[in-house]
Motif scaffolding. Structure first.
Motif, short mmCIF file in Angstrom:
data_model
loop_
_atom_site.label_atom_id
_atom_site.label_comp_id
_atom_site.label_asym_id
_atom_site.label_seq_id
_atom_site.Cartn_x
_atom_site.Cartn_y
_atom_site.Cartn_z
N SER A 80 1.20 4.14 -3.36
CA SER A 80 0.17 5.18 -3.28
C SER A 80 0.55 6.53 -2.68
O SER A 80 -0.35 7.26 -2.29
CB SER A 80 -1.03 4.63 -2.51
OG SER A 80 -0.82 4.74 -1.11
N PRO A 81 1.83 6.89 -2.56
CA PRO A 81 2.05 8.21 -1.94
C PRO A 81 1.47 9.34 -2.83
O PRO A 81 1.93 9.55 -3.93
CB PRO A 81 3.57 8.31 -1.82
CG PRO A 81 4.12 7.30 -2.75
CD PRO A 81 3.09 6.24 -2.91
N TYR A 82 0.44 10.00 -2.30
CA TYR A 82 -0.24 11.06 -3.04
C TYR A 82 0.76 12.17 -3.38
O TYR A 82 1.58 12.49 -2.54
CB TYR A 82 -1.37 11.62 -2.17
CG TYR A 82 -2.21 12.65 -2.84
CD1 TYR A 82 -3.28 12.29 -3.65
CD2 TYR A 82 -1.93 14.01 -2.68
CE1 TYR A 82 -4.05 13.25 -4.29
CE2 TYR A 82 -2.68 14.97 -3.32
CZ TYR A 82 -3.73 14.59 -4.12
OH TYR A 82 -4.49 15.54 -4.75
N GLU A 112 0.85 -1.20 0.00
CA GLU A 112 0.00 0.00 0.00
C GLU A 112 0.88 1.25 0.00
O GLU A 112 0.67 2.19 -0.78
CB GLU A 112 -0.92 -0.05 1.23
CG GLU A 112 -1.67 1.23 1.52
CD GLU A 112 -1.02 2.05 2.62
OE1 GLU A 112 -1.13 3.28 2.56
OE2 GLU A 112 -0.39 1.47 3.52
N ILE A 113 1.90 1.23 0.84
CA ILE A 113 2.77 2.40 0.99
C ILE A 113 3.54 2.69 -0.32
O ILE A 113 3.60 3.83 -0.78
CB ILE A 113 3.78 2.19 2.14
CG1 ILE A 113 3.05 2.07 3.48
CG2 ILE A 113 4.84 3.29 2.18
CD1 ILE A 113 2.41 3.33 4.00
N TRP A 146 -1.40 2.50 -9.46
CA TRP A 146 -2.51 1.60 -9.78
C TRP A 146 -3.25 2.02 -11.04
O TRP A 146 -3.71 3.15 -11.14
CB TRP A 146 -3.46 1.50 -8.60
CG TRP A 146 -2.82 0.72 -7.51
CD1 TRP A 146 -2.11 1.21 -6.45
CD2 TRP A 146 -2.75 -0.70 -7.41
NE1 TRP A 146 -1.62 0.19 -5.69
CE2 TRP A 146 -2.00 -1.00 -6.25
CE3 TRP A 146 -3.25 -1.76 -8.18
CZ2 TRP A 146 -1.73 -2.31 -5.86
CZ3 TRP A 146 -3.00 -3.06 -7.77
CH2 TRP A 146 -2.24 -3.32 -6.63
N THR A 185 0.18 7.51 -7.99
CA THR A 185 -0.39 6.19 -7.74
C THR A 185 0.19 5.26 -8.78
O THR A 185 0.41 5.65 -9.92
CB THR A 185 -1.92 6.19 -7.79
OG1 THR A 185 -2.39 4.85 -7.56
CG2 THR A 185 -2.49 6.67 -9.12
#
Lengths: 319, 390
Positions: free
Chosen positions: A65-67, A61-62, A72, A70
């Protein structure tokens, strides 16, 4: 309970028709040599873009996904550490209701990813609840055998004898003093249609298991062996070698449980000694010959138990 | 349009959720919330409500499933109470930060220990800062109508925040009251289908719940706070529409008793009815007393509250929760903050009563009033009815 499972939606993946498009973009922030992100890529290649991913808090997750970035390429949601299965339950139910009411047309795959901490320990309850309720989703445990995201603390997936920051080897301790919790067996005991172990070193086997897991109606659980070079103290480029050794030593056997029937998907004719697997890893370097002999005995006993399960469940007729 | 039925208030709330055409209900049993979700599960079982009912294994999962369901674009409802709300705590912040319009009924109940199933507000007061819209209802009719309104508020694209309807456990949830029900057509006209601003749709992939590095976390928090503050005019607008439709007079803050009274009781929740009766009796005796009811608790309606207390020299704030180690109860704390620096701010007298289901008869509010007038209540707060032998 033994029962027949409808696998008509399953189409075998070979080297020729292997899907190439991963839902995880390159440029994510995983450590060098991370086998976990490799495994996640393999799973999502099979799942394809019509997929919704739920991620428990953890390395994967880390790093993705750091805004405002992404990695994904599909709809993705992270809520907390212990609830990926519950969130997936909600998504699956929400989509089901909307589909029934004609508000949406498609029927996406719902896949939840959790590490060993969020699967074996803190998220165990929500996973068990979701499996018991029969939600149609795939849960993938990416097992790197400790809490790697927070700095290599022991989990109930940490194998006997491994040194971690909260189960350190010392004058009075061998390191982790308990045996690894048998998650695939626990999940199979929920009587769900599909359970499997998978290893990224055997990528076609892994991908075909994902195919089957997505083809069945109801919950599926795949336990994926996710070598962590950082946490295990191995060279980054040796991850797949170590992963292969885990299976070649029978320490991580590859099998599936379809409708309660256990079957090996890869059998090792001449298993290598466990020492071959333990030796290259810093987490095991304190072990004595006697310790290794004890671990070998455990590996053999576990494998023997699995063989018995295979025999017993295949000899019995389906109900 | 309206049908009047004698019914338990919990069942009326379930009916509101049915009329709102919820898509997904996730629920775990906890007293005194159970009747609501039991009724909803019956609706689903009998085909009277086309929804997915997820009987989860804990309240933590109830809220987690609600987050997943709302993120998938489904109209989502859950209900809880006390320990269950506390178990949801972690996920409540995430639901509002993700701007997911989940509607939840909280049947207010005291928290352990010692275990107590009876009513007070300590469960919700521990959840003041979760970023949800929070309303308090006083009677069954209001519980029904605000439950429907909650979806309209939460799902409004100017809001997109989860919303809690607080109703006192047992005192309200298990009360049988005459309640007027609207028909489906009226509710459909009032409450349009949920149109999510964003959902987990493979045709339009989004990442929800990413990592907030120090450079963005504060801004994300500020956006959530702003969204909550901006919800106030929408709540007002929805209440106005409801008033028009059903002939009510719901407002963010309500006043009873003598206009411009020197002393005002301030209440939240069902004890307000007992206070109202006491205030009426005191007014009949010629006493200069009124009542201010807080309906919208979050975001706190500062201007409306100040207007509703105009001219008051003393506020007797009735709190239903203890805030250990603080100077008074949580509502009194809030009001002291609101009034600080205001010209001619009234004195605040704080009475914490009805804790853990302790009965507070109407007569005792008259007694509280007399003691407040005589300056005989504590300067900080008074734990009303405390048995000195305890």
């Amino acid at each position: 309970m033994l029962r027949d499972i409808d696998l008509s939606g399953y189409k075998k993946i070979t080297a020729k028709n292997m899907p190439k498009e991963s839902l995880v973009a390159s440029g994510h922030r995983a450590c060098q040599g991370c086998v976990e992100v490799l495994a996640m890529g393999m799973v999502t290649k099979v799942a394809g873009p019509n997929t919704v991913v739920v991620n428990a808090t953890g390395c994967m997750e880390i790093i993705t996904s750091p805004y405002p970035q992404t990695a994904w390429k599909c709809p993705w949601i992270h809520v907390a550490f212990e609830n990926a299965s519950a969130v997936a339950s909600g998504i699956e139910s929400g989509l089901k209701a909307l589909r029934r009411k004609g508000k949406i047309g498609d029927n996406p795959n719902v896949i939840a990813f959790g590490g060993d901490g969020s699967t074996f320990d803190i998220g165990f309850q929500s996973l068990s609840g979701a499996l018991e309720r029969g939600h149609n989703f795939l849960y993938c445990c990416l097992d790197n055998e400790a809490y790697m995201n927070t700095g290599v603390q022991r989990s109930s997936a940490t194998p006997y004898g491994a040194s971690t920051t909260t189960s350190p080897a010392g004058r009075e301790s061998i390191g982790q003093q308990t045996q690894k919790k048998n998650m695939p067996l626990i999940c199979a005991a929920h009587n769900i249609p599909y359970v499997a172990t998978a290893n990224p070193a055997y990528h076609l086997d892994l991908m075909n298991k994902v195919q089957k897991a997505l083809a069945v109606d109801g919950p599926a659980y795949i336990h994926i062996y996710a070598v962590c070079p950082t946490g295990w103290g191995i060279k980054g480029e040796t991850g797949i070698e170590i992963a292969k050794l885990a299976t070649e030593t029978n320490s991580f056997p590859l099998y599936e449980v379809v409708g309660g029937r256990f079957n090996f998907t890869k059998q090792i004719k001449k298993p290598k000694p466990i020492l071959d697997y333990l030796k290259p890893q810093r987490r095991f370097r304190h072990l004595t010959e006697k310790d290794v002999a004890y671990i070998q005995k455990q590996v053999d006993a576990d494998y023997d138990y699995l063989e018995r399960l295979v025999r017993a469940t295949n000899d019995a007729p389906a109900e | 349009m309206l049908k009047r039925v004698g019914i338990e208030v919990s069942l009326a709330v379930a009916e509101a959720v049915r009329l709102a055409r919820a898509d997904v209900i996730s629920a775990y049993p906890i007293t005194p919330q159970t009747h609501i979700v039991e009724e909803l599960s019956h609706y689903v079982a009998n085909g009277e409500l086309d929804a997915e009912f997820i009987p989860v294994e804990s309240e933590h999962s109830a809220m987690s499933a609600a987050v997943g369901s709302a993120a998938a674009g489904a109209r989502t409802y859950t209900a809880t109470s006390s320990q269950g709300l506390a178990l949801m705590h972690e996920i409540l912040f995430i639901a509002s930060a993700m701007r997911l319009p989940i509607v939840m009924t909280v049947a207010n109940r005291s928290l352990s220990g010692p275990i107590s199933i009876w009513n007070d507000h300590s469960d919700i007061m521990a959840e003041r800062d979760i970023g949800w819209v929070q309303l308090f209802v006083e009677d069954g009719q209001e519980a029904l109508e605000l439950s429907m309104a909650a979806f309209k508020i939460a799902e409004d694209h100017r809001v997109l925040l989860p919303t809690i309807i607080n109703m006192d456990g047992f005192i309200l949830t298990h009360m049988i009251e005459p309640i007027e029900f609207p028909d489906q057509k009226t509710v459909d006209a009032f409450l349009p289908p949920f149109e999510p601003a964003m959902r987990l749709d493979p045709a339009h992939p989004v990442s929800m719940g990413p990592v907030g590095v120090p450079e963005v976390y504060l801004e994300a928090k500020k956006q959530c706070e702003q969204a909550l503050l901006d919800s106030k005019p929408v709540v007002k607008e929805v209440l106005d529409e409801l008033n028009e439709l059903f002939g009510r007079d719901y407002d963010l803050v309500q006043t009873n008793g003598k206009d411009g009274a020197e002393t005002r009781f301030v209440t939240m929740g069902s004890l307000g009815e007992s206070v109202y009766t006491a205030v009426e009796a005191l007014n009949a005796e010629g006493k200069d007393v009124g009542q201010t009811r807080i309906r919208l608790w979050r975001p706190f309606p500062v201007e409306e509250f100040l207007a509703a207390c105009k001219g008051a020299k003393r506020l007797i704030v009735i709190d239903r929760a203890i805030s250990p180690g603080s100077v008074c109860g949580p509502v009194a704390q809030e009001l002291k903050s609101v009034l600080y620096g205001q010209p001619n701010a009234p004195e605040i007298v704080n009475v914490i009563c009805g804790i853990g289901g302790r009965d507070v008869p109407i007569e005792e509010f008259k007694e509280i009033y007399a003691l407040a007038q005589a300056g005989k209540l504590e300067k900080t707060y008074t734990l009303w009815g405390l048995n000195s032998n305890a």
